[in-house]
Design an enzyme around this catalytic site. Structure first.
Site, PDB file in Angstrom:
ATOM      1  N   ASP A  30       0.850  -1.192   0.000  1.00 18.30           N
ATOM      2  CA  ASP A  30       0.000   0.000   0.000  1.00 18.30           C
ATOM      3  C   ASP A  30       0.887   1.243   0.000  1.00 18.30           C
ATOM      4  O   ASP A  30       1.854   1.304   0.767  1.00 18.30           O
ATOM      5  CB  ASP A  30      -0.906  -0.028   1.236  1.00 18.30           C
ATOM      6  CG  ASP A  30      -2.041   0.987   1.159  1.00 18.30           C
ATOM      7  OD1 ASP A  30      -1.760   2.182   0.934  1.00 18.30           O
ATOM      8  OD2 ASP A  30      -3.201   0.586   1.338  1.00 18.30           O
ATOM      9  N   ASN A  86     -12.996  -3.621   1.921  1.00 17.18           N
ATOM     10  CA  ASN A  86     -14.014  -2.573   1.876  1.00 17.18           C
ATOM     11  C   ASN A  86     -14.743  -2.654   0.543  1.00 17.18           C
ATOM     12  O   ASN A  86     -14.104  -2.609  -0.508  1.00 17.18           O
ATOM     13  CB  ASN A  86     -13.369  -1.193   2.004  1.00 17.18           C
ATOM     14  CG  ASN A  86     -12.651  -1.006   3.330  1.00 17.18           C
ATOM     15  OD1 ASN A  86     -13.122  -1.448   4.362  1.00 17.18           O
ATOM     16  ND2 ASN A  86     -11.507  -0.364   3.286  1.00 17.18           N
ATOM     17  N   VAL A  95     -10.592   2.794  -4.111  1.00 17.95           N
ATOM     18  CA  VAL A  95     -10.193   2.333  -5.445  1.00 17.95           C
ATOM     19  C   VAL A  95     -11.187   1.237  -5.807  1.00 17.95           C
ATOM     20  O   VAL A  95     -11.288   0.227  -5.106  1.00 17.95           O
ATOM     21  CB  VAL A  95      -8.747   1.791  -5.464  1.00 17.95           C
ATOM     22  CG1 VAL A  95      -8.418   1.216  -6.841  1.00 17.95           C
ATOM     23  CG2 VAL A  95      -7.755   2.895  -5.095  1.00 17.95           C
ATOM     24  N   HIS A  99     -10.191  -5.422  -3.803  1.00 20.24           N
ATOM     25  CA  HIS A  99      -8.911  -5.695  -3.162  1.00 20.24           C
ATOM     26  C   HIS A  99      -9.110  -5.950  -1.676  1.00 20.24           C
ATOM     27  O   HIS A  99     -10.091  -5.512  -1.085  1.00 20.24           O
ATOM     28  CB  HIS A  99      -7.907  -4.556  -3.385  1.00 20.24           C
ATOM     29  CG  HIS A  99      -8.347  -3.217  -2.867  1.00 20.24           C
ATOM     30  ND1 HIS A  99      -9.274  -2.430  -3.508  1.00 20.24           N
ATOM     31  CD2 HIS A  99      -7.973  -2.527  -1.775  1.00 20.24           C
ATOM     32  CE1 HIS A  99      -9.444  -1.310  -2.833  1.00 20.24           C
ATOM     33  NE2 HIS A  99      -8.676  -1.344  -1.761  1.00 20.24           N
ATOM     34  N   HIS A 101      -7.073  -5.752   2.076  1.00 23.85           N
ATOM     35  CA  HIS A 101      -5.941  -5.204   2.827  1.00 23.85           C
ATOM     36  C   HIS A 101      -5.431  -6.267   3.788  1.00 23.85           C
ATOM     37  O   HIS A 101      -6.219  -6.896   4.500  1.00 23.85           O
ATOM     38  CB  HIS A 101      -6.375  -3.994   3.678  1.00 23.85           C
ATOM     39  CG  HIS A 101      -6.767  -2.790   2.891  1.00 23.85           C
ATOM     40  ND1 HIS A 101      -5.958  -1.692   2.777  1.00 23.85           N
ATOM     41  CD2 HIS A 101      -7.881  -2.530   2.163  1.00 23.85           C
ATOM     42  CE1 HIS A 101      -6.565  -0.779   2.024  1.00 23.85           C
ATOM     43  NE2 HIS A 101      -7.735  -1.255   1.645  1.00 23.85           N
TER      44      HIS A 101
END
Ligand SMILES: [Zn+2]
Length: 133
Positions: A30, A86, A95, A99, A101
């Site tokens: 990140d 998220n 974004v 994805h 995290h």
């Protein structure tokens, strides 16, 4: 997908600090890490949200998450790891390419856990009924 930064990263068109890649997903650091080793895992195929696409997109991410978590554990030796996904702006997604995290955690790192609202507890039986009827 044109204009998607994560599509550009998974194809190698945009720079990123890739730490794991396979045929279906890529894991990269990140750019604004909340901890040492904070990594994003994204499928190579553009899928906007968790509820879009099909189960294979999620399986692709899950396999890469598993491999990347093992890598982070082996190389950074954190005390724990938080996995977070998220979906939608309401959840904090910024974004819009699916994805996950992965945030390595250490005892006393000060990260706040899951938010709770003790004064606003739902009736779990009612929620279950809403989800299963
Ligand atoms: Zn994309």
């Amino acid at each position: 997908m044109a204009g998607c930064i994560f599509c550009a990263i998974v194809t190698g068109e945009a720079p990123a600090h890739v730490i794991y890649a396979d045929d279906d997903a890529v894991a990269f650091l990140d750019r604004r890490p909340s901890a040492l080793g904070h990594t994003l895992v994204a499928p190579r195929r553009h899928v906007e949200h968790l509820w879009d696409g099909d189960a294979e997109d999620v399986v692709a991410v899950a396999r890469a998450v598993h491999a990347t978590a093992a890598l982070l554990h082996d190389r950074l030796q954190p005390d724990g790891l938080t996995m977070r996904q998220n979906t939608g702006a309401a959840s904090g997604q910024d974004v819009f390419h699916l994805h996950v995290h992965l945030v390595p955690r250490w005892h006393g790192d000060g990260h706040i856990g899951w938010p709770t609202r003790p004064d606003d507890l739902p009736d779990l039986a009612e929620v279950q009924a809403r989800l299963t009827r």
